[in-house]
Write a protein that holds these residues in place. Sequence first.
Motif, PDB file in Angstrom:
ATOM      1  N   ALA A  91       0.856  -1.185   0.000  1.00 56.92           N
ATOM      2  CA  ALA A  91       0.000   0.000   0.000  1.00 56.92           C
ATOM      3  C   ALA A  91       0.890   1.231   0.000  1.00 56.92           C
ATOM      4  O   ALA A  91       1.497   1.564   1.011  1.00 56.92           O
ATOM      5  N   PHE A  92       0.986   1.894  -1.138  1.00 56.46           N
ATOM      6  CA  PHE A  92       1.828   3.077  -1.255  1.00 56.46           C
ATOM      7  C   PHE A  92       1.075   4.362  -0.884  1.00 56.46           C
ATOM      8  O   PHE A  92       1.552   5.453  -1.121  1.00 56.46           O
ATOM      9  N   THR A  93      -0.119   4.210  -0.327  1.00 53.55           N
ATOM     10  CA  THR A  93      -0.943   5.376  -0.015  1.00 53.55           C
ATOM     11  C   THR A  93      -0.217   6.356   0.911  1.00 53.55           C
ATOM     12  O   THR A  93       0.494   5.945   1.826  1.00 53.55           O
ATOM     13  N   LYS A  94      -0.412   7.634   0.660  1.00 54.24           N
ATOM     14  CA  LYS A  94       0.202   8.672   1.496  1.00 54.24           C
ATOM     15  C   LYS A  94      -0.776   9.218   2.535  1.00 54.24           C
ATOM     16  O   LYS A  94      -0.387   9.953   3.428  1.00 54.24           O
ATOM     17  N   ASN A  95      -2.058   8.840   2.385  1.00 54.41           N
ATOM     18  CA  ASN A  95      -3.074   9.292   3.317  1.00 54.41           C
ATOM     19  C   ASN A  95      -2.904   8.578   4.663  1.00 54.41           C
ATOM     20  O   ASN A  95      -2.844   7.355   4.726  1.00 54.41           O
ATOM     21  N   GLN A  96      -2.829   9.354   5.737  1.00 54.51           N
ATOM     22  CA  GLN A  96      -2.533   8.779   7.053  1.00 54.51           C
ATOM     23  C   GLN A  96      -3.593   7.776   7.482  1.00 54.51           C
ATOM     24  O   GLN A  96      -3.265   6.692   7.993  1.00 54.51           O
ATOM     25  N   LYS A  97      -4.887   8.096   7.269  1.00 56.50           N
ATOM     26  CA  LYS A  97      -5.936   7.164   7.681  1.00 56.50           C
ATOM     27  C   LYS A  97      -5.840   5.871   6.887  1.00 56.50           C
ATOM     28  O   LYS A  97      -5.993   4.770   7.430  1.00 56.50           O
ATOM     29  N   ASN A  98      -5.581   6.001   5.576  1.00 61.72           N
ATOM     30  CA  ASN A  98      -5.444   4.799   4.753  1.00 61.72           C
ATOM     31  C   ASN A  98      -4.247   3.954   5.201  1.00 61.72           C
ATOM     32  O   ASN A  98      -4.298   2.728   5.194  1.00 61.72           O
ATOM     33  N   ARG A  99      -3.173   4.629   5.589  1.00 61.01           N
ATOM     34  CA  ARG A  99      -1.997   3.901   6.065  1.00 61.01           C
ATOM     35  C   ARG A  99      -2.329   3.150   7.361  1.00 61.01           C
ATOM     36  O   ARG A  99      -1.880   2.012   7.572  1.00 61.01           O
ATOM     37  N   GLU A 100      -3.112   3.776   8.209  1.00 64.34           N
ATOM     38  CA  GLU A 100      -3.522   3.108   9.447  1.00 64.34           C
ATOM     39  C   GLU A 100      -4.408   1.907   9.135  1.00 64.34           C
ATOM     40  O   GLU A 100      -4.269   0.843   9.748  1.00 64.34           O
ATOM     41  N   ASP A 101      -5.323   2.090   8.181  1.00 64.31           N
ATOM     42  CA  ASP A 101      -6.193   0.979   7.776  1.00 64.31           C
ATOM     43  C   ASP A 101      -5.363  -0.146   7.156  1.00 64.31           C
ATOM     44  O   ASP A 101      -5.630  -1.326   7.381  1.00 64.31           O
ATOM     45  N   ALA A 102      -4.368   0.235   6.365  1.00 65.68           N
ATOM     46  CA  ALA A 102      -3.523  -0.765   5.714  1.00 65.68           C
ATOM     47  C   ALA A 102      -2.764  -1.595   6.736  1.00 65.68           C
ATOM     48  O   ALA A 102      -2.590  -2.808   6.569  1.00 65.68           O
TER      49      ALA A 102
END
Length: 211
Positions: A91-102
């Motif tokens: 998961a290369f997402t930069k969004n903090q919430k998405n990173r937490e979900d990942a």
Amino acid sequence: MKVVDYWKCANKHLDFCEEILNSAISMPENRSMDFNNLINIYYMLGYIFEGFSICIAYSICYEKDGKEITWDMSKDVDFFDPEFTEVSGIAFTKNQKNREDASKISCTITSHQYNRIKQVIKDNLPCSTGSPIPYFQSDLEDANQFFLVDRWLPEYRYGYSDNPLAGLKNNSAKVRANGIKEKITKENLRGLIDTCRKIGRLIPAYFKHFK
């Protein structure tokens, strides 16, 4: 950037590496300048391998409970797809919430971590029925090429004074770099460039949904 953009950039950098190598071959002998050119080529080739590895990892057809799961090639790689992340660990997402979900769904790769991406590929890429993708599906025939690819570190960019170890700050990196200098030759880099060319050609041919 989309997956195909990594492929295009890798090929563009490969052209640049070949141009520098050809210049290094034709220029008058100057050991210091010559080696500086060669280590810059080697540094770039590492990122080319990394770019191709991202293309492959995002192009693999993963499977979960009998269902095929693939990446949507129209999306940028920093788009968060929970289903894809769960099966690939990426998961290369930069969004903090998405990173937490990942992180809650066994995500282990959140940036361009070459060695981890390489392992994902080796664990999930099926054996080739045709021409295998060098390094990722078959061993590199040349031991020097394998050594250089396997020991590559981004810190080599900071090598100077004819010494690729000069910019390395920790002992583990220095251990990985042991023996590198002797392998960085025009012949070995030419071989690596040719190998990268083959990988670049095989990626769009191998993965049916790569575009």
